[in-house]
Write a protein that holds these residues in place. Structure first.
Motif, short mmCIF file in Angstrom:
data_model
loop_
_atom_site.label_atom_id
_atom_site.label_comp_id
_atom_site.label_asym_id
_atom_site.label_seq_id
_atom_site.Cartn_x
_atom_site.Cartn_y
_atom_site.Cartn_z
N CYS A 133 99.10 -12.00 24.94
CA CYS A 133 99.95 -13.20 24.91
C CYS A 133 99.32 -14.30 24.07
O CYS A 133 100.02 -14.98 23.32
CB CYS A 133 100.23 -13.68 26.33
SG CYS A 133 101.28 -12.57 27.27
N SER B 178 96.75 -11.12 29.04
CA SER B 178 96.41 -12.49 28.64
C SER B 178 95.99 -12.57 27.18
O SER B 178 96.39 -13.49 26.46
CB SER B 178 95.34 -13.08 29.56
OG SER B 178 94.14 -12.33 29.47
N ARG C 192 110.40 -23.72 22.82
CA ARG C 192 110.43 -22.44 23.52
C ARG C 192 111.29 -21.45 22.76
O ARG C 192 112.35 -21.79 22.26
CB ARG C 192 111.00 -22.60 24.92
CG ARG C 192 110.03 -23.26 25.87
CD ARG C 192 110.65 -23.46 27.21
NE ARG C 192 110.92 -22.18 27.84
CZ ARG C 192 111.32 -22.05 29.09
NH1 ARG C 192 111.50 -23.11 29.82
NH2 ARG C 192 111.54 -20.88 29.61
N CYS D 140 104.43 -11.97 32.18
CA CYS D 140 104.20 -11.28 33.46
C CYS D 140 105.49 -11.17 34.27
O CYS D 140 105.75 -10.14 34.89
CB CYS D 140 103.12 -12.00 34.26
SG CYS D 140 101.48 -11.88 33.51
N ASN D 141 106.29 -12.23 34.27
CA ASN D 141 107.55 -12.21 34.98
C ASN D 141 108.47 -11.12 34.42
O ASN D 141 109.04 -10.32 35.17
CB ASN D 141 108.24 -13.58 34.89
CG ASN D 141 109.56 -13.61 35.60
OD1 ASN D 141 109.73 -13.00 36.65
ND2 ASN D 141 110.51 -14.34 35.05
N LYS E 105 107.26 -7.55 35.16
CA LYS E 105 107.60 -7.15 36.53
C LYS E 105 109.08 -6.82 36.64
O LYS E 105 109.47 -5.81 37.23
CB LYS E 105 107.22 -8.25 37.51
CG LYS E 105 107.55 -7.92 38.96
CD LYS E 105 107.07 -9.00 39.88
CE LYS E 105 107.37 -8.80 41.33
NZ LYS E 105 107.98 -7.60 41.77
N GLY F 218 104.15 -16.96 26.10
CA GLY F 218 103.84 -17.53 27.41
C GLY F 218 103.41 -16.44 28.38
O GLY F 218 104.16 -15.50 28.64
N TYR F 219 102.19 -16.57 28.89
CA TYR F 219 101.64 -15.55 29.78
C TYR F 219 102.47 -15.38 31.05
O TYR F 219 102.77 -14.26 31.46
CB TYR F 219 100.18 -15.88 30.12
CG TYR F 219 99.53 -14.91 31.07
CD1 TYR F 219 99.23 -13.62 30.66
CD2 TYR F 219 99.23 -15.29 32.37
CE1 TYR F 219 98.63 -12.72 31.52
CE2 TYR F 219 98.62 -14.40 33.24
CZ TYR F 219 98.33 -13.11 32.81
OH TYR F 219 97.75 -12.22 33.68
N ALA F 220 102.86 -16.49 31.68
CA ALA F 220 103.64 -16.40 32.92
C ALA F 220 104.99 -15.74 32.66
O ALA F 220 105.45 -14.91 33.45
CB ALA F 220 103.83 -17.79 33.53
N SER F 221 105.63 -16.09 31.56
CA SER F 221 106.92 -15.47 31.21
C SER F 221 106.74 -13.98 30.96
O SER F 221 107.56 -13.16 31.40
CB SER F 221 107.52 -16.13 29.97
OG SER F 221 107.85 -17.47 30.24
#
Length: 96
Positions: free
Chosen positions: A28, A25, A2, A39-40, A43, A34-37
């Motif tokens: 990324c 998406s 990571r 987006c987090n 935001k 990392g897509y989730a990271s």
């Protein structure tokens, strides 16, 4: 492995994604991010109300002197409960 990025690096990535016209998406996937990271962080960085509470790394202080009561008519004292998360609470009491 990571890769840990600073908030400034995340802001740069968010700006690049917005300016390039790719979906988040696809951006990324192309950048191996990392897509989730992503987006987090997008935001977190777009919501100013979360910026102070998300860990600027600086301590904040709250002046509680107004709760002390400087006269006998102000009441029997104070009771403070700090919820620290995960069910942990710090309770402060003063008996008048």
């Amino acid at each position: 492995m990571r890769k840990h990025r600073t908030p400034e690096q995340w802001q740069t990535l968010v700006d690049q994604q917005r300016d390039c016209g790719l979906s988040a998406s696809k951006f990324c996937k192309q950048g191996n991010i990392g897509y989730a990271s992503f987006c987090n962080w997008r935001k977190r960085l777009s919501d100013p109300s979360t910026n102070d509470s998300t860990g600027s790394g600086e301590a904040g202080f709250l002046d509680l002197s107004s709760l002390m009561g400087n006269s006998p008519s102000s009441g029997p004292g104070w009771h403070i409960v700090l919820s620290l998360g995960n069910g942990v609470e710090l309770r402060l009491s003063q008996h008048g």
